[in-house]
Each structure stands twice: as C-alpha cells, then as structure tokens.
Design a protein around this motif. Structure first.
Motif, PDB file in Angstrom:
ATOM      1  N   MET A   1     -56.591  26.199  -7.256  1.00 20.55           N
ATOM      2  CA  MET A   1     -55.426  26.216  -6.424  1.00 20.55           C
ATOM      3  C   MET A   1     -55.467  24.962  -5.550  1.00 20.55           C
ATOM      4  O   MET A   1     -56.474  24.683  -4.903  1.00 20.55           O
ATOM      5  N   ILE A   2     -54.399  24.234  -5.556  1.00 17.43           N
ATOM      6  CA  ILE A   2     -54.271  23.037  -4.726  1.00 17.43           C
ATOM      7  C   ILE A   2     -53.215  23.328  -3.674  1.00 17.43           C
ATOM      8  O   ILE A   2     -52.120  23.798  -3.984  1.00 17.43           O
ATOM      9  N   VAL A   3     -53.566  23.061  -2.422  1.00 13.50           N
ATOM     10  CA  VAL A   3     -52.665  23.341  -1.301  1.00 13.50           C
ATOM     11  C   VAL A   3     -52.251  22.022  -0.662  1.00 13.50           C
ATOM     12  O   VAL A   3     -53.088  21.158  -0.400  1.00 13.50           O
ATOM     13  N   LYS A   4     -50.939  21.886  -0.413  1.00 17.17           N
ATOM     14  CA  LYS A   4     -50.432  20.686   0.263  1.00 17.17           C
ATOM     15  C   LYS A   4     -50.486  20.927   1.760  1.00 17.17           C
ATOM     16  O   LYS A   4     -49.992  21.926   2.260  1.00 17.17           O
ATOM     17  N   ARG A   5     -51.135  19.997   2.452  1.00 15.17           N
ATOM     18  CA  ARG A   5     -51.243  20.059   3.902  1.00 15.17           C
ATOM     19  C   ARG A   5     -50.614  18.803   4.477  1.00 15.17           C
ATOM     20  O   ARG A   5     -50.351  17.850   3.739  1.00 15.17           O
ATOM     21  N   PRO A   6     -50.359  18.790   5.766  1.00 18.86           N
ATOM     22  CA  PRO A   6     -49.747  17.587   6.355  1.00 18.86           C
ATOM     23  C   PRO A   6     -50.572  16.321   6.121  1.00 18.86           C
ATOM     24  O   PRO A   6     -50.016  15.236   5.990  1.00 18.86           O
ATOM     25  N   ASP A   7     -51.900  16.461   6.039  1.00 25.68           N
ATOM     26  CA  ASP A   7     -52.751  15.287   5.858  1.00 25.68           C
ATOM     27  C   ASP A   7     -53.105  15.016   4.401  1.00 25.68           C
ATOM     28  O   ASP A   7     -53.939  14.178   4.103  1.00 25.68           O
ATOM     29  N   GLY A   8     -52.510  15.746   3.462  1.00 21.49           N
ATOM     30  CA  GLY A   8     -52.760  15.522   2.043  1.00 21.49           C
ATOM     31  C   GLY A   8     -52.956  16.829   1.290  1.00 21.49           C
ATOM     32  O   GLY A   8     -52.556  17.894   1.761  1.00 21.49           O
ATOM     33  N   PHE A   9     -53.585  16.753   0.131  1.00 19.81           N
ATOM     34  CA  PHE A   9     -53.813  17.916  -0.707  1.00 19.81           C
ATOM     35  C   PHE A   9     -55.267  18.355  -0.605  1.00 19.81           C
ATOM     36  O   PHE A   9     -56.168  17.535  -0.473  1.00 19.81           O
ATOM     37  N   VAL A  10     -55.492  19.674  -0.680  1.00 17.24           N
ATOM     38  CA  VAL A  10     -56.832  20.237  -0.593  1.00 17.24           C
ATOM     39  C   VAL A  10     -57.041  21.190  -1.766  1.00 17.24           C
ATOM     40  O   VAL A  10     -56.181  22.032  -2.050  1.00 17.24           O
ATOM     41  N   LEU A  11     -58.171  21.037  -2.443  1.00 13.59           N
ATOM     42  CA  LEU A  11     -58.529  21.955  -3.513  1.00 13.59           C
ATOM     43  C   LEU A  11     -59.146  23.190  -2.877  1.00 13.59           C
ATOM     44  O   LEU A  11     -60.172  23.120  -2.217  1.00 13.59           O
ATOM     45  N   ARG A  12     -58.493  24.333  -3.041  1.00  8.82           N
ATOM     46  CA  ARG A  12     -58.974  25.577  -2.434  1.00  8.82           C
ATOM     47  C   ARG A  12     -59.800  26.419  -3.404  1.00  8.82           C
ATOM     48  O   ARG A  12     -60.701  27.123  -3.008  1.00  8.82           O
ATOM     49  N   ARG A  13     -59.457  26.359  -4.690  1.00  8.22           N
ATOM     50  CA  ARG A  13     -60.187  27.159  -5.671  1.00  8.22           C
ATOM     51  C   ARG A  13     -59.973  26.547  -7.051  1.00  8.22           C
ATOM     52  O   ARG A  13     -58.876  26.149  -7.404  1.00  8.22           O
TER      53      ARG A  13
END
Length: 59
Positions: A1-13
C-alpha cells in the motif's frame, strides 16, 4: 500500500501474492489466493520462491 502525503509518497505495506485461477464458461475465477506481508518473515519470500524451480529459499 502506497500512501500519498503532503511531503511525498510512503510505502505502508508490501505483500507477496499468489493467485490460482480457473477458467470457467463465464470467465476466469479465483480458486485460491495467498498473501504474505513482506516484513521479514520467512514465509513471505518462500511464497515467491516456491513458484520458481531452482530458486533459493530463505532459511
């Protein structure tokens, strides 16, 4: 799962997945589905390696 955050994308799982499909008169159907979280557990890379003859398994 990739989550878009204000500072970029984060791999969550991340997961390894294996689907077994069967063709029926009405199209392809999933018979079984196996998922393993890629978090360092041995069964995760084993799931991937089990479908490639000669692949080295994690032990």
């Amino acid at each position: 799962m990739i989550v878009k955050r204000p500072d970029g994308f984060v791999l969550r799982r991340a997961t390894a997945n294996h689907w077994r499909l069967r063709r029926t008169p009405s199209g392809w159907r999933a018979v079984t589905r196996t998922n393993r979280v890629l978090d360092g557990r041995e069964e995760s890379p084993d799931l991937l390696a089990s479908h490639f003859p000669g692949a080295v398994r994690h032990r």
